[in-house]
Design an enzyme around this catalytic site. Structure first.
Site, PDB file in Angstrom:
ATOM      1  N   SER A  45       5.406  26.589 -48.277  1.00  0.00           N
ATOM      2  CA  SER A  45       5.244  26.433 -46.722  1.00  0.00           C
ATOM      3  C   SER A  45       3.837  26.512 -46.287  1.00  0.00           C
ATOM      4  O   SER A  45       3.036  27.187 -46.674  1.00  0.00           O
ATOM      5  CB  SER A  45       6.082  27.637 -46.119  1.00  0.00           C
ATOM      6  OG  SER A  45       5.678  27.571 -44.832  1.00  0.00           O
ATOM      7  N   LYS A  97       6.969  22.158 -47.158  1.00  0.00           N
ATOM      8  CA  LYS A  97       7.270  22.328 -45.871  1.00  0.00           C
ATOM      9  C   LYS A  97       6.367  22.401 -44.972  1.00  0.00           C
ATOM     10  O   LYS A  97       5.155  23.012 -45.426  1.00  0.00           O
ATOM     11  CB  LYS A  97       8.195  23.504 -45.763  1.00  0.00           C
ATOM     12  CG  LYS A  97       8.102  24.544 -44.627  1.00  0.00           C
ATOM     13  CD  LYS A  97       9.219  25.622 -44.398  1.00  0.00           C
ATOM     14  CE  LYS A  97       8.898  27.049 -43.928  1.00  0.00           C
ATOM     15  NZ  LYS A  97       9.957  27.596 -43.701  1.00  0.00           N
ATOM     16  N   LYS A 133       4.432  23.221 -41.129  1.00  0.00           N
ATOM     17  CA  LYS A 133       4.759  23.929 -39.981  1.00  0.00           C
ATOM     18  C   LYS A 133       4.490  22.712 -38.992  1.00  0.00           C
ATOM     19  O   LYS A 133       3.379  22.084 -39.091  1.00  0.00           O
ATOM     20  CB  LYS A 133       3.692  25.150 -39.849  1.00  0.00           C
ATOM     21  CG  LYS A 133       4.344  26.216 -40.646  1.00  0.00           C
ATOM     22  CD  LYS A 133       5.771  26.933 -40.256  1.00  0.00           C
ATOM     23  CE  LYS A 133       5.900  27.984 -40.981  1.00  0.00           C
ATOM     24  NZ  LYS A 133       7.272  28.650 -40.595  1.00  0.00           N
ATOM     25  N   ASP A 192       9.119  22.771 -40.261  1.00  0.00           N
ATOM     26  CA  ASP A 192       9.585  23.975 -39.621  1.00  0.00           C
ATOM     27  C   ASP A 192       8.908  24.313 -38.422  1.00  0.00           C
ATOM     28  O   ASP A 192       7.892  24.325 -38.342  1.00  0.00           O
ATOM     29  CB  ASP A 192       9.442  25.195 -40.571  1.00  0.00           C
ATOM     30  CG  ASP A 192       9.633  26.459 -40.045  1.00  0.00           C
ATOM     31  OD1 ASP A 192      10.460  26.352 -38.645  1.00  0.00           O
ATOM     32  OD2 ASP A 192       9.650  27.541 -40.655  1.00  0.00           O
ATOM     33  N   GLU A 216      13.595  22.478 -39.483  1.00  0.00           N
ATOM     34  CA  GLU A 216      13.953  23.965 -39.475  1.00  0.00           C
ATOM     35  C   GLU A 216      13.658  24.305 -38.014  1.00  0.00           C
ATOM     36  O   GLU A 216      12.641  24.096 -37.520  1.00  0.00           O
ATOM     37  CB  GLU A 216      13.348  24.625 -40.622  1.00  0.00           C
ATOM     38  CG  GLU A 216      13.794  26.042 -40.780  1.00  0.00           C
ATOM     39  CD  GLU A 216      12.882  26.885 -41.889  1.00  0.00           C
ATOM     40  OE1 GLU A 216      12.319  26.138 -42.650  1.00  0.00           O
ATOM     41  OE2 GLU A 216      12.828  28.030 -41.861  1.00  0.00           O
ATOM     42  N   ASP A 258      17.100  29.077 -39.014  1.00  0.00           N
ATOM     43  CA  ASP A 258      16.263  30.332 -39.521  1.00  0.00           C
ATOM     44  C   ASP A 258      16.427  31.654 -38.240  1.00  0.00           C
ATOM     45  O   ASP A 258      17.406  32.275 -38.553  1.00  0.00           O
ATOM     46  CB  ASP A 258      14.708  30.125 -39.877  1.00  0.00           C
ATOM     47  CG  ASP A 258      14.047  31.114 -40.415  1.00  0.00           C
ATOM     48  OD1 ASP A 258      14.328  32.226 -40.408  1.00  0.00           O
ATOM     49  OD2 ASP A 258      12.748  30.908 -40.688  1.00  0.00           O
ATOM     50  N   LYS A 279      16.998  34.313 -45.213  1.00  0.00           N
ATOM     51  CA  LYS A 279      15.894  35.138 -45.247  1.00  0.00           C
ATOM     52  C   LYS A 279      16.248  36.666 -45.555  1.00  0.00           C
ATOM     53  O   LYS A 279      16.744  37.176 -44.628  1.00  0.00           O
ATOM     54  CB  LYS A 279      14.996  35.090 -43.989  1.00  0.00           C
ATOM     55  CG  LYS A 279      13.508  34.847 -44.358  1.00  0.00           C
ATOM     56  CD  LYS A 279      12.642  34.538 -43.115  1.00  0.00           C
ATOM     57  CE  LYS A 279      12.105  33.170 -43.240  1.00  0.00           C
ATOM     58  NZ  LYS A 279      11.284  32.820 -42.211  1.00  0.00           N
ATOM     59  N   GLY A 313      10.831  32.803 -46.768  1.00  0.00           N
ATOM     60  CA  GLY A 313       9.921  33.986 -47.007  1.00  0.00           C
ATOM     61  C   GLY A 313       9.212  34.333 -45.927  1.00  0.00           C
ATOM     62  O   GLY A 313       9.221  33.811 -44.692  1.00  0.00           O
TER      63      GLY A 313
HETATM   64  O1  OSB Z   1       9.630  30.587 -40.352  1.00  0.00           O
HETATM   65  O2  OSB Z   1       9.716  30.566 -42.467  1.00  0.00           O
HETATM   66  C1  OSB Z   1       9.166  30.974 -41.656  1.00  0.00           C
HETATM   67  C2  OSB Z   1       6.169  32.986 -42.520  1.00  0.00           C
HETATM   68  C3  OSB Z   1       5.960  33.787 -41.300  1.00  0.00           C
HETATM   69  C4  OSB Z   1       7.042  33.780 -40.141  1.00  0.00           C
HETATM   70  C5  OSB Z   1       7.823  32.619 -40.407  1.00  0.00           C
HETATM   71  C6  OSB Z   1       7.958  31.848 -41.570  1.00  0.00           C
HETATM   72  C7  OSB Z   1       6.969  31.897 -42.566  1.00  0.00           C
HETATM   73  C8  OSB Z   1       6.981  31.095 -43.675  1.00  0.00           C
HETATM   74  C9  OSB Z   1       6.490  31.479 -44.943  1.00  0.00           C
HETATM   75  O3  OSB Z   1       7.099  29.939 -43.518  1.00  0.00           O
HETATM   76  C10 OSB Z   1       7.032  31.096 -46.207  1.00  0.00           C
HETATM   77  C11 OSB Z   1       6.607  31.853 -47.228  1.00  0.00           C
HETATM   78  O4  OSB Z   1       6.749  33.069 -47.296  1.00  0.00           O
HETATM   79  O5  OSB Z   1       6.025  31.399 -48.353  1.00  0.00           O
HETATM   80 MG    MG Z   2      11.416  29.151 -40.739  1.00  0.00          MG
END
Ligand code: OSB
Ligand code: MG
Length: 371
Positions: free
Chosen positions: A136, A162, A164, A189, A216, A241, A265, A293
């Site tokens: 991510s 992925k 952001k 995401d 996402e 999520d 999660k 995560g």
């Molecule tokens: O939306 O998945 C999410 C990290 C902090 C808050 C929200 C998210 C995330 C991640 C981290 O995308 C994914 C990871 O732990 O590698």
């Molecule tokens: Mg997410």
């Protein structure tokens, strides 16, 4: 298990690479480590991976601390439990606070695993010996920086990336990454940053031609109807999520067709116990799932790997190597991906040795409750 004492450790670790989402930017993380001690002296470890601020969800490290201290842990002390599900039953009346519940639940599972001498994956019903990891990647200062980051992780063998996104950092970012990396398994995401305003919808529609595996959480967690409308319009699957905090939310998602992929999660759903049920329901309705995560330290990361070993986790999980995040982990030789594959531990308990010295060095506050 008979829990005679419970300790909360508030632990801070710096991130090796700052992480920015649509809502916040982080340079270090603070998670709460839960240590449960059984009458035999055996220890169970869990991780409360709440963010520091209430931008991803209402829970924070501070609120989780209070709920664990006042409402979750006191109910366990001095009591005898057969299974982790029995531990969960003690907080049936506590609404919300999924992250705090998840950390305590995880500690009950790892303690149960140690006491019964069975690996966590086996207790959960996992069938895989290795799981596929995705990464991510946060919002970067420039598109060139983003391409560099994607390249680094693709070179490391991660089969899924992925990105952001947020309004203003979406279609162009995806276009550039697609142009550079061809048919890479790519998803985005938004962490709920979009509304149904004309310009936001134009951007979301603009993502559709890029063959993304999923979008996402485009809309705010409770905006089920916007999610359903977008899911009905785009070819790209919508994954939820933040919207899905419990099994009722999952039923809503499925019934409304507000999303067709579920990010399970462990933290957001309140632990491994409810995550297992969510996995079962998803399988029944043929909803593909993967494990998201929260930048977990080694203990929470181990739980994510263990649950990702179940068959319904058919898409790559956010279980990348610990060194993507931290210079040193709170477990020894923690989760490592090799060409995008993570071996599922077969040692009972967490599956990794907790580095109690390093944990103590990075603990800013701790609290022990006894029976
Ligand atoms: O939306 O998945 C999410 C990290 C902090 C808050 C929200 C998210 C995330 C991640 C981290 O995308 C994914 C990871 O732990 O590698
Ligand atoms: Mg997410």
């Amino acid at each position: 298990m008979q829990i005679v004492s419970a300790t909360l450790h508030r632990v801070q670790l710096p991130l090796v690479h700052a992480f920015q989402t649509s809502s916040h930017r982080k340079n270090h993380l603070e998670h709460l480590i839960v240590e449960l001690t059984d009458a035999s002296g055996a220890v169970g470890w869990g991780e409360i991976a709440s963010p520091s601020d209430p931008y991803y969800c209402p829970d924070t490290a501070g609120t989780s601390w209070i709920i664990a201290q006042q409402n979750l842990l006191p109910a366990l002390l001095g009591k005898e439990f057969e299974t982790p599900a029995d531990v969960n039953a003690t907080w049936a009346k506590v609404r919300g606070h999924q992250f705090a519940k998840a950390g305590v639940d995880m500690a009950a599972w790892t303690l149960h695993s140690t006491l019964t001498d069975q690996p966590l994956t086996q207790l959960l019903g996992g069938t895989r010996s290795e799981v596929i990891a995705g990464v991510s990647l946060g919002i970067e200062p420039t598109l060139d920086d983003l391409v560099t980051q994607v390249g680094r992780h693709v070179d490391n063998g991660y089969p899924r990336v992925k990105l952001k996104i947020m309004p203003g950092w979406d279609v162009e970012a995806v276009r550039v990454v697609r142009a550079e990396f061809g048919d890479l398994d790519l998803h985005v995401d938004a962490n709920g940053a979009y509304t149904e305003s004309d310009d936001h919808l134009t951007a979301l529609r603009g993502l559709d031609p890029y063959g993304l595996t999923m979008i996402e959480q485009p809309f705010a967690p409770n905006n089920w109807l916007a999610s359903r409308r977008l899911a009905g319009e785009l070819d790209t699957p919508i994954c939820l999520d933040e919207s899905v905090e419990d099994l009722d939310d999952l039923a809503t998602m499925i019934d409304l067709k507000a999303g067709s992929i579920l990010n399970i999660k462990v933290s957001r759903m309140g632990g491994l116990t409810p995550a297992l049920v969510a996995h079962e329901v998803a399988q029944q309705y043929e909803v593909p799932v993967w494990c998201g995560g929260m930048h977990e330290f080694g203990i929470g990361r181990a739980a994510n790997v263990a649950i990702s070993s179940l068959t319904g986790f058919s898409l790559p999980s956010d279980v990348s190597s610990w060194d993507k995040y931290y210079a040193r982990d709170i477990v020894l030789d923690g989760v490592m991906a090799d060409r995008g594959r993570v071996r599922v531990p077969t040692t009972p308990g967490v599956g990794f040795t907790v580095d109690t010295d390093f944990l103590a060095e990075n603990t800013v506050e701790s609290l022990t409750l006894t029976a």
